[in-house]
Write a protein that holds these residues in place. Structure first.
Motif, mmCIF file in Angstrom:
data_model
loop_
_atom_site.group_PDB
_atom_site.id
_atom_site.type_symbol
_atom_site.label_atom_id
_atom_site.label_comp_id
_atom_site.label_asym_id
_atom_site.label_seq_id
_atom_site.Cartn_x
_atom_site.Cartn_y
_atom_site.Cartn_z
ATOM 1 N N ARG A 270 0.835 -1.204 0.000
ATOM 2 C CA ARG A 270 0.000 0.000 0.000
ATOM 3 C C ARG A 270 0.870 1.254 0.000
ATOM 4 N NH1 ARG A 270 -3.546 0.021 4.824
ATOM 5 N NH2 ARG A 270 -4.411 -1.834 3.873
ATOM 6 N N ASN B 207 2.641 1.642 -3.377
ATOM 7 C CA ASN B 207 1.712 2.131 -4.404
ATOM 8 C C ASN B 207 1.421 3.619 -4.231
ATOM 9 O OD1 ASN B 207 1.583 -0.353 -5.621
ATOM 10 N ND2 ASN B 207 -0.282 -0.988 -4.556
ATOM 11 N N GLN C 291 2.304 6.426 -6.967
ATOM 12 C CA GLN C 291 1.236 7.323 -7.437
ATOM 13 C C GLN C 291 1.666 8.781 -7.325
ATOM 14 O OE1 GLN C 291 -1.553 6.250 -8.869
ATOM 15 N NE2 GLN C 291 -2.136 8.352 -9.296
#
Length: 162
Positions: free
Chosen positions: A145, A148, A152
């Protein structure tokens, strides 16, 4: 006018010869006109059970598995006895249950690749191992998580990141 006399009662073989069996057999569906039907039923049952018996015999002695066309590998056939079902004691038999648990027969026992029962794991270690595994999964989930999110943010800033 001629007087009617009582007929003599027939007993034994005389009675059996005089009974019209066909009348009774027709009532239950097995008279002379039903013979062809029952002959066909008999043939069908004979063929069906012969086929089922042949398949069953082939399955019991077959080098193949059940309805598979791939033969079992030699290793699988040789090691099949290692994965036989384990016998558990009857729950009411206290002595056998204690012996079974002492050998490590309840929680945490595993059957190793060589077919021996590995008893070095007790229930506490097994629970600890489960907790560690759960912790690792949660940590990995958190890591993915976070990764990511960073990817991003970098992509939003214009960097080319896989």
């Amino acid at each position: 006018m001629v007087r009617k006399r009582f007929q003599e009662t027939k007993t034994g073989i005389e009675y059996l010869k005089s009974v019209d069996y066909d009348k009774y057999l027709r009532k239950v569906g097995v008279g002379k006109e039903d013979h062809y039907f029952w002959k066909q039923i008999g043939k069908a049952l004979l063929c069906t059970y012969t086929l089922i018996g042949a398949v069953w015999a082939y399955n019991e002695t077959s080098p193949l598995g059940w309805w598979t066309l791939k033969p079992k590998p030699k290793e699988e056939r040789e090691l099949a006895h290692l994965y036989d079902r384990r016998e558990f004691p009857y729950p009411g038999d206290e002595e056998a249950m204690e012996e079974f648990v002492a050998k490590g027969g309840m929680i945490g026992t595993t059957i190793g690749p060589k077919g021996t029962v590995e008893t070095d794991k007790d229930s506490y270690n097994f629970q600890k191992q489960l907790q560690e595994k759960k912790f690792e999964q949660e940590a990995q989930k958190l890591w993915f998580r976070m990764r990511n999110e960073v990817i991003q943010e970098l992509q939003d800033k214009g960097y080319d990141v896989e």
